[in-house]
Motif scaffolding. Structure first.
Motif, PDB file in Angstrom:
ATOM      1  N   ASP A  32       0.823  -1.211   0.000  1.00  0.00           N
ATOM      2  CA  ASP A  32       0.000   0.000   0.000  1.00  0.00           C
ATOM      3  C   ASP A  32       0.861   1.265   0.000  1.00  0.00           C
ATOM      4  O   ASP A  32       0.564   2.221  -0.717  1.00  0.00           O
ATOM      5  CB  ASP A  32      -0.931   0.020   1.214  1.00  0.00           C
ATOM      6  CG  ASP A  32      -2.062  -0.978   1.098  1.00  0.00           C
ATOM      7  OD1 ASP A  32      -2.343  -1.454  -0.028  1.00  0.00           O
ATOM      8  OD2 ASP A  32      -2.672  -1.304   2.136  1.00  0.00           O
ATOM      9  N   LYS A  33       1.917   1.268   0.795  1.00  0.00           N
ATOM     10  CA  LYS A  33       2.775   2.460   0.880  1.00  0.00           C
ATOM     11  C   LYS A  33       3.544   2.702  -0.424  1.00  0.00           C
ATOM     12  O   LYS A  33       3.625   3.824  -0.895  1.00  0.00           O
ATOM     13  CB  LYS A  33       3.767   2.333   2.046  1.00  0.00           C
ATOM     14  CG  LYS A  33       3.126   2.419   3.392  1.00  0.00           C
ATOM     15  CD  LYS A  33       2.530   3.772   3.613  1.00  0.00           C
ATOM     16  CE  LYS A  33       1.878   3.872   4.969  1.00  0.00           C
ATOM     17  NZ  LYS A  33       1.138   5.103   5.142  1.00  0.00           N
ATOM     18  N   VAL A  34       4.113   1.643  -0.980  1.00  0.00           N
ATOM     19  CA  VAL A  34       4.903   1.806  -2.204  1.00  0.00           C
ATOM     20  C   VAL A  34       4.012   2.169  -3.382  1.00  0.00           C
ATOM     21  O   VAL A  34       4.402   2.938  -4.255  1.00  0.00           O
ATOM     22  CB  VAL A  34       5.730   0.534  -2.488  1.00  0.00           C
ATOM     23  CG1 VAL A  34       6.366   0.577  -3.856  1.00  0.00           C
ATOM     24  CG2 VAL A  34       6.796   0.356  -1.417  1.00  0.00           C
ATOM     25  N   ASP A  35       2.790   1.649  -3.388  1.00  0.00           N
ATOM     26  CA  ASP A  35       1.874   1.895  -4.493  1.00  0.00           C
ATOM     27  C   ASP A  35       1.165   3.244  -4.385  1.00  0.00           C
ATOM     28  O   ASP A  35       0.650   3.745  -5.367  1.00  0.00           O
ATOM     29  CB  ASP A  35       0.848   0.759  -4.564  1.00  0.00           C
ATOM     30  CG  ASP A  35       0.116   0.711  -5.882  1.00  0.00           C
ATOM     31  OD1 ASP A  35       0.714   1.055  -6.917  1.00  0.00           O
ATOM     32  OD2 ASP A  35      -1.075   0.325  -5.879  1.00  0.00           O
ATOM     33  N   SER A  36       1.154   3.825  -3.193  1.00  0.00           N
ATOM     34  CA  SER A  36       0.421   5.076  -3.008  1.00  0.00           C
ATOM     35  C   SER A  36       1.182   6.254  -3.598  1.00  0.00           C
ATOM     36  O   SER A  36       2.385   6.188  -3.864  1.00  0.00           O
ATOM     37  CB  SER A  36       0.175   5.319  -1.515  1.00  0.00           C
ATOM     38  OG  SER A  36       1.396   5.594  -0.873  1.00  0.00           O
ATOM     39  N   GLN A  37       0.471   7.334  -3.799  1.00  0.00           N
ATOM     40  CA  GLN A  37       1.052   8.520  -4.420  1.00  0.00           C
ATOM     41  C   GLN A  37       1.901   9.331  -3.445  1.00  0.00           C
ATOM     42  O   GLN A  37       2.706  10.155  -3.873  1.00  0.00           O
ATOM     43  CB  GLN A  37      -0.062   9.399  -4.994  1.00  0.00           C
ATOM     44  CG  GLN A  37      -0.730   8.793  -6.205  1.00  0.00           C
ATOM     45  CD  GLN A  37       0.243   8.632  -7.348  1.00  0.00           C
ATOM     46  OE1 GLN A  37       1.008   9.528  -7.675  1.00  0.00           O
ATOM     47  NE2 GLN A  37       0.248   7.457  -7.952  1.00  0.00           N
ATOM     48  N   TRP A  38       1.759   9.108  -2.133  1.00  0.00           N
ATOM     49  CA  TRP A  38       2.495   9.931  -1.181  1.00  0.00           C
ATOM     50  C   TRP A  38       3.998   9.719  -1.308  1.00  0.00           C
ATOM     51  O   TRP A  38       4.768  10.667  -1.154  1.00  0.00           O
ATOM     52  CB  TRP A  38       2.033   9.693   0.256  1.00  0.00           C
ATOM     53  CG  TRP A  38       2.597   8.453   0.874  1.00  0.00           C
ATOM     54  CD1 TRP A  38       2.050   7.217   0.864  1.00  0.00           C
ATOM     55  CD2 TRP A  38       3.847   8.327   1.548  1.00  0.00           C
ATOM     56  NE1 TRP A  38       2.877   6.335   1.495  1.00  0.00           N
ATOM     57  CE2 TRP A  38       3.983   6.985   1.928  1.00  0.00           C
ATOM     58  CE3 TRP A  38       4.867   9.213   1.876  1.00  0.00           C
ATOM     59  CZ2 TRP A  38       5.092   6.508   2.610  1.00  0.00           C
ATOM     60  CZ3 TRP A  38       5.975   8.733   2.559  1.00  0.00           C
ATOM     61  CH2 TRP A  38       6.077   7.395   2.927  1.00  0.00           C
TER      62      TRP A  38
END
Length: 148
Positions: free
Chosen positions: A122-128
């Protein structure tokens, strides 16, 4: 007659030079874009490596996987402050996963405990993370050595 030829040749020469100048400018613009993509990829890859190490307590299996992986750019791309930021982010995210795992008794059977792979994905795939990498690139800038 020769004046017309000189005028025509001058116009052709100027047109060619203007066209060449546009191609050179386009080349540098696309090269800069490529460097930005390399930087963002390196930032995300470094984060992924750090969070994997920390979330799996730097186990031998993770060490073996990371040591056998040759992904990424061989020359240093990130700054020392980038590495420090990534280290602190991965430490904070690992602490969050630990706290989340203590709440596992509220989840369905078999879903208790630490769930690092879903969290990391989720973190790597997110835009943040992309946005953070772009901000860090703006702060550090594209090094002159990249464009030489």
């Amino acid at each position: 007659m020769t004046t017309k030829k000189i005028l025509i040749y001058t116009i052709l020469l100027l047109t060619t030079l203007v066209g060449l100048q546009c191609k050179i400018t386009h080349y540098y613009a696309s090269q800069s874009t490529a460097y930005k993509a390399i930087y963002i990829d390196q930032f995300k890859l470094t984060y992924l490596r750090q969070i994997l190490k920390k979330s799996y307590n730097n186990s031998k299996a993770i060490q073996e996987i990371l040591s056998s992986d040759h992904s990424g750019f061989t020359e240093p791309v990130l700054t020392e402050s980038d590495y420090e930021l990534i280290d602190s982010l991965s430490t904070a995210h690992n602490a969050f996963m630990k706290v989340d795992s203590t709440q596992g008794y509220r989840r369905a059977e078999g879903a208790q405990g630490k769930r690092p792979l879903g969290f990391i994905l989720d973190k790597v795939d997110s835009q943040w993370l992309d946005s953070l990498a772009r901000q860090r690139l703006k702060l550090s800038g594209v090094p002159k050595s990249w464009t030489d």
